[in-house]
Scaffold this active site. Structure first.
Site: not given
Ligand SMILES: [Zn+2]
Length: 270
Positions: A2-3
């Protein structure tokens, strides 16, 4: 992994469910999650406290508590939250309205750290640069960070002290939008190129947030829904396919050990 857009999507879903709620029961099932701190110690700190806000800083989720403590969550590779029973459960938070929030993590690299609120800024300042969608992240600031670096542009963009929250996906997408080659020396950019890159980073991240992030393999939002940004990638993961802008064939290379996609025609190395 996840960014910023994925973590922001998670934050936006957790905030209305958690804010104002008491953590009536906290169960941490994996000692790795709170290392080097003892999981029972962390459990005791959290239990009975009340959530006042769920915020995000870079790729961190910041859960603020009434006592002044802060739970800082980093999802790393495969951490995620959900409201139903799940495989690979690593922790469970039971709220005073009966909600059961499950933290799951297949690869177990995610971390939960409890800090005093006053320690938070110092802790994060050492790890994260300004928020890329905030006012402090200006083209001038980015230019200053890039000018002193000789490493490949993409490798520098992945440094969280340069662009907090940017990871492999959105770095490739931003470079494609800015028409810059990921292997360029970071310090070689002209002022106009830095301005293009600055704008492209923000545009790529905003597009990701609008589409609730991108779902590749494990990621899902707490309500179980998938993001749709993967359908709109310009280059990421698309080697051999035509560039949506110029129809040249997208290439794949490696930068700093990370798979890197770019269009050889739109993003020439010069
Ligand atoms: Zn192209």
């Amino acid at each position: 992994m996840p960014e910023l857009p994925e973590v922001e999507t998670i934050r936006a879903q957790l905030a209305p469910r958690l804010e104002g709620r008491e953590l009536v029961r906290v169960e941490i099932l994996d000692p790795r999650l709170t290392r080097p701190y003892d999981l029972f110690e962390v459990t005791e700190e959290l239990e009975g406290d009340r959530v006042t806000a769920v915020e995000r800083r870079g790729k961190y989720l910041v859960v603020r508590l009434e006592s002044g403590l802060v739970l800082l969550v980093h999802l790393r590779m495969t951490g995620s939250f959900g409201f139903g029973p799940a495989s690979h459960e690593r922790a469970v938070l039971e709220l005073d309205d009966g909600t059961r929030l499950v933290y799951r993590d297949v690869r177990r690299f995610g971390t939960w750290l409890v800090l005093e609120g006053v320690e938070l800024e110092t802790y994060l300042a050492g790890k994260n640069g300004p928020e890329p969608l905030g006012a402090r992240f200006t083209a001038e600031w980015l230019a200053g960070r890039l000018a002193v670096r000789t490493a490949a542009l993409k490798a520098v963009l992945l440094d969280q002290r340069v662009v907090a929250g940017l990871g492999n996906i959105y770095a490739d997408e931003a470079l494609w939008r800015a028409r810059l080659n990921p292997l360029r020396a970071a310090g070689s950019l002209e002022p106009g190129e830095v301005r293009r890159l600055h704008r492209a980073i923000r545009t790529a991240l905003r597009a990701g947030i609008e589409r609730q992030g991108s779902t590749l393999r494990d990621y899902a939002a707490p309500d179980g829904s998938a993001g749709s940004m993967q359908d709109e990638f310009g280059v990421y993961g698309r080697d051999g396919e035509p560039c949506p802008r110029c129809r040249a064939t997208i290439s794949k290379t490696r930068v700093g050990g990370r798979g890197t996609w770019f269009c050889p025609r739109c993003q020439p190395l010069l």
